[in-house]
Write a protein that holds these residues in place. Structure first.
Motif, PDB file in Angstrom:
ATOM      1  N   ASN A 133       7.588  -5.963  -2.787  1.00  0.00           N
ATOM      2  CA  ASN A 133       8.637  -5.060  -2.304  1.00  0.00           C
ATOM      3  C   ASN A 133       8.390  -3.624  -2.762  1.00  0.00           C
ATOM      4  N   GLN A 134       8.007  -3.434  -4.039  1.00  0.00           N
ATOM      5  CA  GLN A 134       7.754  -2.080  -4.543  1.00  0.00           C
ATOM      6  C   GLN A 134       6.495  -1.491  -3.915  1.00  0.00           C
ATOM      7  N   ASP A 135       5.466  -2.336  -3.759  1.00  0.00           N
ATOM      8  CA  ASP A 135       4.219  -1.895  -3.149  1.00  0.00           C
ATOM      9  C   ASP A 135       4.466  -1.408  -1.725  1.00  0.00           C
ATOM     10  N   LYS A 136       5.300  -2.129  -1.012  1.00  0.00           N
ATOM     11  CA  LYS A 136       5.620  -1.763   0.372  1.00  0.00           C
ATOM     12  C   LYS A 136       6.363  -0.431   0.422  1.00  0.00           C
ATOM     13  N   ILE A 137       7.311  -0.241  -0.491  1.00  0.00           N
ATOM     14  CA  ILE A 137       8.048   1.031  -0.548  1.00  0.00           C
ATOM     15  C   ILE A 137       7.087   2.185  -0.824  1.00  0.00           C
ATOM     16  N   ASP A 138       6.199   2.000  -1.806  1.00  0.00           N
ATOM     17  CA  ASP A 138       5.250   3.062  -2.163  1.00  0.00           C
ATOM     18  C   ASP A 138       4.304   3.375  -1.000  1.00  0.00           C
ATOM     19  N   TYR A 139       3.843   2.330  -0.318  1.00  0.00           N
ATOM     20  CA  TYR A 139       2.919   2.508   0.804  1.00  0.00           C
ATOM     21  C   TYR A 139       3.598   3.261   1.946  1.00  0.00           C
ATOM     22  N   ARG A 140       4.821   2.878   2.252  1.00  0.00           N
ATOM     23  CA  ARG A 140       5.559   3.551   3.328  1.00  0.00           C
ATOM     24  C   ARG A 140       5.828   5.010   2.972  1.00  0.00           C
ATOM     25  N   THR A 141       6.137   5.249   1.703  1.00  0.00           N
ATOM     26  CA  THR A 141       6.373   6.631   1.257  1.00  0.00           C
ATOM     27  C   THR A 141       5.104   7.471   1.387  1.00  0.00           C
ATOM     28  N   ALA A 142       3.967   6.906   0.942  1.00  0.00           N
ATOM     29  CA  ALA A 142       2.690   7.628   1.045  1.00  0.00           C
ATOM     30  C   ALA A 142       2.347   7.915   2.501  1.00  0.00           C
ATOM     31  N   SER A 143       2.608   6.937   3.372  1.00  0.00           N
ATOM     32  CA  SER A 143       2.343   7.130   4.796  1.00  0.00           C
ATOM     33  C   SER A 143       3.228   8.231   5.363  1.00  0.00           C
ATOM     34  N   ASP A 144       4.507   8.201   5.015  1.00  0.00           N
ATOM     35  CA  ASP A 144       5.462   9.191   5.513  1.00  0.00           C
ATOM     36  C   ASP A 144       5.094  10.596   5.060  1.00  0.00           C
ATOM     37  N   GLU A 145       4.516  10.715   3.861  1.00  0.00           N
ATOM     38  CA  GLU A 145       4.156  12.027   3.313  1.00  0.00           C
ATOM     39  C   GLU A 145       2.692  12.386   3.569  1.00  0.00           C
ATOM     40  N   ASN A 146       2.036  11.621   4.442  1.00  0.00           N
ATOM     41  CA  ASN A 146       0.631  11.866   4.805  1.00  0.00           C
ATOM     42  C   ASN A 146      -0.270  11.865   3.574  1.00  0.00           C
ATOM     43  N   GLN A 147      -0.033  10.927   2.671  1.00  0.00           N
ATOM     44  CA  GLN A 147      -0.808  10.842   1.447  1.00  0.00           C
ATOM     45  C   GLN A 147      -1.713   9.611   1.390  1.00  0.00           C
ATOM     46  N   LEU A 148      -1.786   8.828   2.473  1.00  0.00           N
ATOM     47  CA  LEU A 148      -2.688   7.690   2.477  1.00  0.00           C
ATOM     48  C   LEU A 148      -4.128   8.166   2.612  1.00  0.00           C
ATOM     49  N   ALA A 149      -4.994   7.606   1.772  1.00  0.00           N
ATOM     50  CA  ALA A 149      -6.410   7.953   1.860  1.00  0.00           C
ATOM     51  C   ALA A 149      -7.040   7.229   3.044  1.00  0.00           C
ATOM     52  N   SER A 150      -8.280   7.577   3.325  1.00  0.00           N
ATOM     53  CA  SER A 150      -9.005   6.921   4.412  1.00  0.00           C
ATOM     54  C   SER A 150      -9.106   5.420   4.149  1.00  0.00           C
ATOM     55  N   LEU A 151      -8.925   4.623   5.215  1.00  0.00           N
ATOM     56  CA  LEU A 151      -9.052   3.171   5.095  1.00  0.00           C
ATOM     57  C   LEU A 151     -10.375   2.765   4.474  1.00  0.00           C
ATOM     58  N   LYS A 152     -11.401   3.539   4.711  1.00  0.00           N
ATOM     59  CA  LYS A 152     -12.731   3.175   4.237  1.00  0.00           C
ATOM     60  C   LYS A 152     -12.797   3.063   2.723  1.00  0.00           C
ATOM     61  N   THR A 153     -11.875   3.746   2.043  1.00  0.00           N
ATOM     62  CA  THR A 153     -11.922   3.742   0.584  1.00  0.00           C
ATOM     63  C   THR A 153     -11.295   2.496  -0.023  1.00  0.00           C
ATOM     64  N   TYR A 154     -10.526   1.719   0.763  1.00  0.00           N
ATOM     65  CA  TYR A 154      -9.887   0.548   0.169  1.00  0.00           C
ATOM     66  C   TYR A 154      -9.836  -0.680   1.066  1.00  0.00           C
ATOM     67  N   ASP A 155     -10.287  -0.588   2.316  1.00  0.00           N
ATOM     68  CA  ASP A 155     -10.239  -1.744   3.209  1.00  0.00           C
ATOM     69  C   ASP A 155     -11.450  -1.714   4.128  1.00  0.00           C
ATOM     70  N   ARG A 156     -12.499  -2.426   3.717  1.00  0.00           N
ATOM     71  CA  ARG A 156     -13.746  -2.405   4.494  1.00  0.00           C
ATOM     72  C   ARG A 156     -13.837  -3.600   5.451  1.00  0.00           C
TER      73      ARG A 156
END
Length: 545
Positions: A130-153
């Motif tokens: 639940n906390q991970d999902k909140i943090d991920y959604r927040t990062a996405s909303d604030e355009n702070q997600l890094a490139s997928l290549k750095t964590y999901d290959r």
């Protein structure tokens, strides 16, 4: 017994039914006193047994605890999966507890402990999810997600798929949350928190270094590449490989113009030294997968440090171009001067008292400026009295007659005497010694000359950045050298020095050659590199020298 208010509460309907039965049985006391007495004795024992059972069950259920985070799941399907797991484990726990109560079987107890663990484990994972999902959604909303290549290959985009309820949700017997995506199964505990946000620390540090350098350029101060590169390298080292991988995928212009380091490296359009040790694809581009392997962390760190040192240097130059206003009093030699008021509109020479030559008068301003610039830049000077030529090897000027053919040598002199004879001391010069070359300048000139003809010079190995050192080697040695050897410069933070490594491809770097370069390079460094790889020199090969 006290009724628990949790997901593990006993079946209240069943208990209520048993209570009614017990009450009905208790009503039989009106049949007869003897029966009533016997019944009281029998049911008193039953009630005591029930009380003991209930106390034990409450103790067991108290040990298990409730799934506190259950209602925070948004997706009804996932809630139902959790509820089903909870009911199954609860029923099994109660069944086993009854067996254990009668048998004290250790294996039964162990199975009960496993159920307790599975419920606690699931509860913990739900909290993290639940906390991970909140943090991920927040990062996405604030355009702070890094490139997928750095964590999901994998190409499954695990986090987005899981957090948007588009993955098959299940729970295994140990209480581990699992997600099925594109026929792949993932345990959430193996993925939790492993998405990446943008590397704001290194970005902020780079922007600060760039801004400081821009200001220094605006003040007219020199660019210190060693300090800049050291600051960048240490920042990248302190934040670690994962943060560096995020950094190289980030478009620092924030305008979607494909200006991340990874994209620029892949394009093949960076300076050629950036690609030393790498082979281009058929289309001229370069693979970048190596950047995301931790074993290549230091290689990437050095490449990125070199690249952004040049970026910062460009910023320094831009700051100078935008803001620097030279102070004519502090301007040093090796700069052509065309500012006004260096001399009067017309002025005198100094004359040559040693040769009995009197001063000339009313020399034009433009002539004096041109002669002064030539003297500063060690170019031939056609003065009012003599013609002067600079002997670089001996750091001395020769004065020749102007009116005789062939011309005759008057004498040799230093730059200060040339300036004195021709009257070239301007309003910004403190003394005629300004026109003499300093020891430091002589050493600099010496460093420009390779100690072995056709080889590398000390200046080549002391250049302002590691990338320029590699470029100098490309300009000295045949391309075959770079086909057969890995050539790279690495920063040794333990000794605070830059080291040039040249070793055969496919072999361990420890089997190759190591040279100290940068500020600590010496003439012997340049000489040794030339001798070690003399067979690859572009010009003047050394046969048996």
């Amino acid at each position: 017994m006290a009724k628990k208010q949790s997901s593990y509460a006993p079946n209240m309907g069943l208990i209520a039914g048993e209570a009614k039965v017990a009450a009905s049985e208790a009503g039989l006391t009106n049949i007869g006193q003897s029966f009533a007495a016997g019944a009281a004795s029998v049911f008193g024992a039953i009630k005591q047994a029930n009380a003991e059972r209930d106390a034990k069950m409450e103790a067991y259920e108290s040990e298990i605890g409730g799934i506190l985070e259950y209602n925070q799941f948004e997706d009804p399907k996932n809630k139902q999966v959790i509820k089903g797991f909870l009911n199954t484990q609860r029923d099994e726990f109660i069944r086993l507890s009854k067996i254990y109560d009668k048998t004290n079987d250790r294996e039964v107890k162990d199975k009960m402990e496993e159920i307790k663990f599975s419920l606690v484990n699931l509860n913990d994972q739900i909290k993290v999810f639940n906390q991970d999902k909140i943090d991920y959604r927040t990062a996405s909303d604030e355009n702070q997600l890094a490139s997928l290549k750095t964590y999901d290959r994998t190409g499954d985009d695990f986090f987005t798929t899981a957090f948007t309820n588009n993955a098959a949700f299940s729970i295994d017997e140990m209480g581990d949350i699992n997600f099925g995506i594109n026929n792949n199964s993932y345990k959430y505990k193996d993925k939790a928190g492993k998405w990446q946000s943008k590397n704001n620390i290194d970005e902020s540090n780079l922007l600060k270094i760039y801004g400081d350098s821009y200001k220094e350029g605006g003040k007219g101060n020199a660019f210190n590449s060693g300090n800049v590169r050291r600051g960048l390298y240490n920042s990248f080292k302190n934040t670690g490989n994962s943060a560096l991988q995020v950094f190289v995928t980030t478009d620092l212009t924030s305008d979607e113009s494909s200006l991340s380091f990874e994209e620029q490296f892949a394009s093949g359009e960076l300076s050629k030294e950036m690609y030393a040790g790498f082979t281009a694809k058929k289309d001229g581009t370069y693979d970048t997968d190596w950047m995301f392997e931790n074993k290549n962390g230091d290689v990437l760190r050095n490449k990125v440090s070199d690249y952004f040192t040049k970026v910062v240097e460009d910023g320094h130059g831009q700051g100078r171009a935008d803001n620097y206003k030279p102070n004519p009093v502090s301007e040093t030699n090796n700069k052509n001067i065309d500012a006004k008021n260096l001399f009067a509109f017309t002025s005198d020479t100094g004359g040559d008292s040693k040769a009995g030559v009197s001063a000339f008068t009313e020399i034009k301003y433009s002539d004096k400026v041109a002669r002064r610039n030539s003297l500063i830049n060690l170019e031939p000077v056609t003065g009012s009295h003599y013609v002067y030529e600079y002997d670089k090897g001996n750091n001395i000027w020769s004065a020749y007659t102007k009116d005789k053919n062939p011309r005759e040598l008057v004498r040799k002199m230093d730059g200060a005497e040339v300036g004195s004879i021709e009257g070239l001391l301007s309003t910004q010069d403190k003394s005629y010694s300004f026109f003499n070359k300093t020891t430091e300048e002589q050493e600099k000139e010496k460093s420009d000359i390779p100690p072995i003809a056709g080889g590398v010079s000390l200046k080549d190995m002391r250049d302002s950045s590691e990338s320029e050192i590699i470029t100098n080697l490309y300009e000295t040695f045949d391309p075959n050298l770079f086909d057969k050897f890995n050539v790279k410069v690495q920063y040794n933070d333990y000794n605070d020095e830059n080291v040039l490594l040249i070793y055969k491809k496919g072999e361990n770097p420890t089997n190759g050659k190591r040279y100290t370069v940068g500020d600590r390079a010496t003439i012997n460094t340049a000489k040794q590199i030339t001798l070690d790889f003399k067979d690859y020199l572009l010009n003047n090969p050394l046969d048996n020298r």
